[in-house]
Design a protein around this motif. Structure first.
Motif, PDB file in Angstrom:
ATOM      1  N   LYS A  52     -30.218  20.181   9.246  1.00 34.70           N
ATOM      2  CA  LYS A  52     -30.298  21.315   8.304  1.00 34.70           C
ATOM      3  C   LYS A  52     -31.425  22.296   8.643  1.00 34.70           C
ATOM      4  CE  LYS A  52     -27.278  19.481   5.053  1.00 34.70           C
ATOM      5  NZ  LYS A  52     -26.586  18.539   5.951  1.00 34.70           N
ATOM      6  N   PHE A  53     -31.789  22.378   9.927  1.00 32.02           N
ATOM      7  CA  PHE A  53     -32.726  23.423  10.350  1.00 32.02           C
ATOM      8  C   PHE A  53     -32.007  24.770  10.347  1.00 32.02           C
ATOM      9  CE2 PHE A  53     -34.551  20.003  13.445  1.00 32.02           C
ATOM     10  CZ  PHE A  53     -35.102  19.311  12.379  1.00 32.02           C
ATOM     11  N   ILE A  54     -30.703  24.736  10.636  1.00 38.77           N
ATOM     12  CA  ILE A  54     -29.828  25.921  10.602  1.00 38.77           C
ATOM     13  C   ILE A  54     -28.517  25.483   9.969  1.00 38.77           C
ATOM     14  CG2 ILE A  54     -30.791  27.128  12.610  1.00 38.77           C
ATOM     15  CD1 ILE A  54     -28.535  25.809  14.300  1.00 38.77           C
ATOM     16  N   THR A  55     -27.672  26.460   9.615  1.00 35.43           N
ATOM     17  CA  THR A  55     -26.358  26.111   9.055  1.00 35.43           C
ATOM     18  C   THR A  55     -25.346  25.879  10.191  1.00 35.43           C
ATOM     19  OG1 THR A  55     -25.575  28.399   8.981  1.00 35.43           O
ATOM     20  CG2 THR A  55     -26.828  27.596   7.056  1.00 35.43           C
ATOM     21  N   ARG A  56     -24.250  25.254   9.842  1.00 37.82           N
ATOM     22  CA  ARG A  56     -23.175  25.044  10.819  1.00 37.82           C
ATOM     23  C   ARG A  56     -22.682  26.384  11.364  1.00 37.82           C
ATOM     24  NH1 ARG A  56     -19.467  20.567  11.596  1.00 37.82           N
ATOM     25  NH2 ARG A  56     -17.524  21.233  12.620  1.00 37.82           N
ATOM     26  N   GLU A  57     -22.587  27.364  10.472  1.00 40.23           N
ATOM     27  CA  GLU A  57     -22.100  28.691  10.867  1.00 40.23           C
ATOM     28  C   GLU A  57     -23.063  29.374  11.836  1.00 40.23           C
ATOM     29  OE1 GLU A  57     -19.020  31.557  10.687  1.00 40.23           O
ATOM     30  OE2 GLU A  57     -19.132  29.498   9.932  1.00 40.23           O
ATOM     31  N   VAL A 116     -20.577  19.690  22.271  1.00 37.70           N
ATOM     32  CA  VAL A 116     -20.280  20.822  21.374  1.00 37.70           C
ATOM     33  C   VAL A 116     -18.793  20.859  21.047  1.00 37.70           C
ATOM     34  CG1 VAL A 116     -20.197  23.343  21.259  1.00 37.70           C
ATOM     35  CG2 VAL A 116     -22.269  22.209  22.101  1.00 37.70           C
ATOM     36  N   ARG A 117     -17.961  20.703  22.079  1.00 41.47           N
ATOM     37  CA  ARG A 117     -16.501  20.720  21.860  1.00 41.47           C
ATOM     38  C   ARG A 117     -16.082  19.622  20.879  1.00 41.47           C
ATOM     39  NH1 ARG A 117     -12.546  18.572  26.462  1.00 41.47           N
ATOM     40  NH2 ARG A 117     -13.222  16.646  25.441  1.00 41.47           N
ATOM     41  N   GLN A 118     -16.677  18.435  21.003  1.00 45.80           N
ATOM     42  CA  GLN A 118     -16.314  17.320  20.124  1.00 45.80           C
ATOM     43  C   GLN A 118     -16.846  17.521  18.702  1.00 45.80           C
ATOM     44  OE1 GLN A 118     -14.103  16.369  22.572  1.00 45.80           O
ATOM     45  NE2 GLN A 118     -14.286  14.367  21.594  1.00 45.80           N
ATOM     46  N   TYR A 119     -17.976  18.204  18.590  1.00 43.61           N
ATOM     47  CA  TYR A 119     -18.612  18.394  17.276  1.00 43.61           C
ATOM     48  C   TYR A 119     -17.828  19.377  16.411  1.00 43.61           C
ATOM     49  CZ  TYR A 119     -22.352  19.234  13.862  1.00 43.61           C
ATOM     50  OH  TYR A 119     -23.091  19.338  12.705  1.00 43.61           O
ATOM     51  N   PHE A 120     -17.413  20.485  17.009  1.00 48.05           N
ATOM     52  CA  PHE A 120     -16.727  21.529  16.231  1.00 48.05           C
ATOM     53  C   PHE A 120     -15.227  21.243  16.213  1.00 48.05           C
ATOM     54  CE2 PHE A 120     -20.778  23.568  17.114  1.00 48.05           C
ATOM     55  CZ  PHE A 120     -21.069  24.104  15.862  1.00 48.05           C
ATOM     56  N   ASP A 121     -14.852  20.312  15.330  1.00 49.25           N
ATOM     57  CA  ASP A 121     -13.492  19.756  15.343  1.00 49.25           C
ATOM     58  C   ASP A 121     -12.614  20.281  14.212  1.00 49.25           C
ATOM     59  OD1 ASP A 121     -14.869  18.571  13.272  1.00 49.25           O
ATOM     60  OD2 ASP A 121     -14.455  16.494  13.890  1.00 49.25           O
ATOM     61  N   ARG A 122     -13.105  21.309  13.508  1.00 53.27           N
ATOM     62  CA  ARG A 122     -12.317  21.837  12.376  1.00 53.27           C
ATOM     63  C   ARG A 122     -11.293  22.861  12.857  1.00 53.27           C
ATOM     64  NH1 ARG A 122     -17.493  22.686   8.244  1.00 53.27           N
ATOM     65  NH2 ARG A 122     -18.141  20.476   8.271  1.00 53.27           N
ATOM     66  N   GLU A 123     -10.340  23.164  11.994  1.00 51.94           N
ATOM     67  CA  GLU A 123      -9.269  24.099  12.372  1.00 51.94           C
ATOM     68  C   GLU A 123      -9.622  25.563  12.089  1.00 51.94           C
ATOM     69  OE1 GLU A 123      -6.558  23.846  14.294  1.00 51.94           O
ATOM     70  OE2 GLU A 123      -7.510  21.908  14.662  1.00 51.94           O
ATOM     71  N   ARG A 128     -11.985  26.732  16.697  1.00 52.11           N
ATOM     72  CA  ARG A 128     -10.916  26.557  17.687  1.00 52.11           C
ATOM     73  C   ARG A 128     -11.189  27.410  18.929  1.00 52.11           C
ATOM     74  NH1 ARG A 128      -6.617  28.539  15.218  1.00 52.11           N
ATOM     75  NH2 ARG A 128      -6.718  26.918  13.646  1.00 52.11           N
ATOM     76  N   GLU A 129     -11.666  28.630  18.710  1.00 55.35           N
ATOM     77  CA  GLU A 129     -12.001  29.516  19.835  1.00 55.35           C
ATOM     78  C   GLU A 129     -13.071  28.878  20.721  1.00 55.35           C
ATOM     79  OE1 GLU A 129     -14.134  33.854  20.701  1.00 55.35           O
ATOM     80  OE2 GLU A 129     -13.708  33.266  18.624  1.00 55.35           O
TER      81      GLU A 129
END
Length: 398
Positions: A52-57, A116-123, A128-129
């Motif tokens: 939580k040092f930064i947001t996911r976004e 990074v690819r494995q972490y950002f697994d949402r649709e 996805r990009e």
């Protein structure tokens, strides 16, 4: 631990190059970014999100900026150079002949990008990009080109100007294991397992098998060499239960760390400051310039990343070192981005710089000790599982 992670993470977040988002090589070279250190940095960004040092976004936006830059940056059969201009992506030669692809630095970047690819697994469209762009680059990376025409060994460098003039074979045992794992894991341009067994594992200092201070060292140089050998390949590659015909890699890394610490306690050269709470010899800045410090190349220089990036292997001893560095050495060693690179109490020299390749493993390996985050992500890659099996590894993650 969280404070050290956060301040060190800031190097990759606040000091990142404004155009590329990549990590400068060191604090006095803000325009020259490093591929290997930036690979550690993209892993540190994932830690920043989790802590939580930064947001996911925020993390997603920064990583998209980095990946979009890397897509257009100079590369040589898909392999990036060691250094590049942070604004243009043009190669900055590392030496006169080293002006092309660097397979080891690129392996450190790929270790991070696959996490990074494995972490950002949402649709979500942006996630996805990001996954798609990493996937395109990964499939276009020609690992087998770096066997110089199908030899049973990887070569470190190739450039369109110099060809294979560097002629530097990648043989073990050292920090380069991850290059072989990734090259064997490529879905499109894999190397043959023979390259691992007849290239990497065949060298005058591959096997060790000796005892130092009553601690057995399976592989590598006398006393194990600089401690980054136990860090760089294992930021993503999980050494817990990782074995092949040559070694148990948890035993290798833990014992290497214990030997390095015991040497500092023994302190045969009687340098000031060395002891049970002040240990850790690895490659870093020093009072002369830069060197790969180790028990067989000891100049009186302690490098915080050595003990701190060893947290998974020696948590109690690493915590003693962290407390010593922070409580006893204080402002001489602690600054804007955490602990400065190195110090030598015998010559009363304390660095004023930070190096990406030393800062990154601190954030990542403390996190692997705390939660196993990067190990879990990297070992979840289907291609990595395939590559490790091809090379004859066993692991609980397989």
């Amino acid at each position: 631990m969280t404070l050290v992670q956060q301040k060190t993470f800031d190097y990759f977040w606040k000091f990142a190059h404004p155009v590329s988002g990549l990590a400068p090589e060191r604090t006095i070279t803000p325009d020259t970014v490093t591929i290997g250190g930036s690979g550690f940095g993209v892993m540190a960004i994932l830690v920043g999100i989790e802590r939580k040092f930064i947001t996911r976004e925020e993390g997603l936006d920064r990583l998209l900026k980095i990946v979009n830059f890397l897509l257009k940056a100079d590369h040589y059969h898909g392999i990036w150079p060691h250094w590049m201009h942070g604004a243009t992506g043009k190669t900055v030669p590392f030496s006169r002949r080293d002006d092309g692809g660097d397979i080891v630095e690129s392996a450190f970047m790929w270790q991070g990008l696959l996490c990074v690819r494995q972490y950002f697994d949402r649709e979500a469209p942006k996630e996805r990009e990001l996954r798609d762009k990493i996937g395109w680059m990964w499939s276009e990376t020609e690992w087998n080109w770096y066997t110089q025409g199908g030899q049973d060994v990887l070569y470190w460098h190739w450039s369109p100007n110099q060809g294979w003039a560097m002629n530097h074979q990648v043989r073990g045992y050292n920090e380069c294991l991850i290059a072989y794992v990734l090259a064997a894991s490529s879905p499109t341009y894999p190397i043959s397992p023979k390259a691992y067994h007849q290239g990497w594992a065949v060298n005058t200092h591959f096997y060790n098998g000796k005892d130092y201070y009553g601690i057995k060292l399976p592989l590598g140089f006398p006393y194990g060499g600089p401690l980054f050998f136990a860090h760089y390949s294992f930021l993503g590659l999980d050494p817990r239960g990782l074995k092949d015909q040559y070694a148990d890699y948890w035993e290798q890394n833990r014992n290497h760390t214990l030997i390095n610490r015991q040497y500092c306690i023994d302190n045969p050269k009687k340098f000031k400051g060395y002891g049970p709470e002040c240990w850790g010899l690895t490659a870093s800045d020093n009072h002369e310039f830069y060197n790969a410090h180790s028990p067989t190349n000891d100049l009186g220089v302690i490098t915080p990343t050595a003990a701190l990036s060893s947290f998974p292997y020696t948590p109690e001893y690493s915590m003693q070192a962290m407390r010593h560095f922070y409580d006893k050495l204080g402002d001489r060693l602690w600054g804007e981005y955490g602990f400065y690179d190195a110090f030598n109490e015998t010559t009363n020299w304390f660095d004023y710089q930070y190096l990406a390749i030393d800062q990154g493993p601190i954030v990542v390996m403390i996190e692997n000790y705390r939660s196993g985050l990067l190990w879990r992500l990297f070992m979840s890659c289907p291609e990595v599982k395939t590559g490790l099996k091809r090379l004859g590894f066993s692991s609980p993650a397989l």
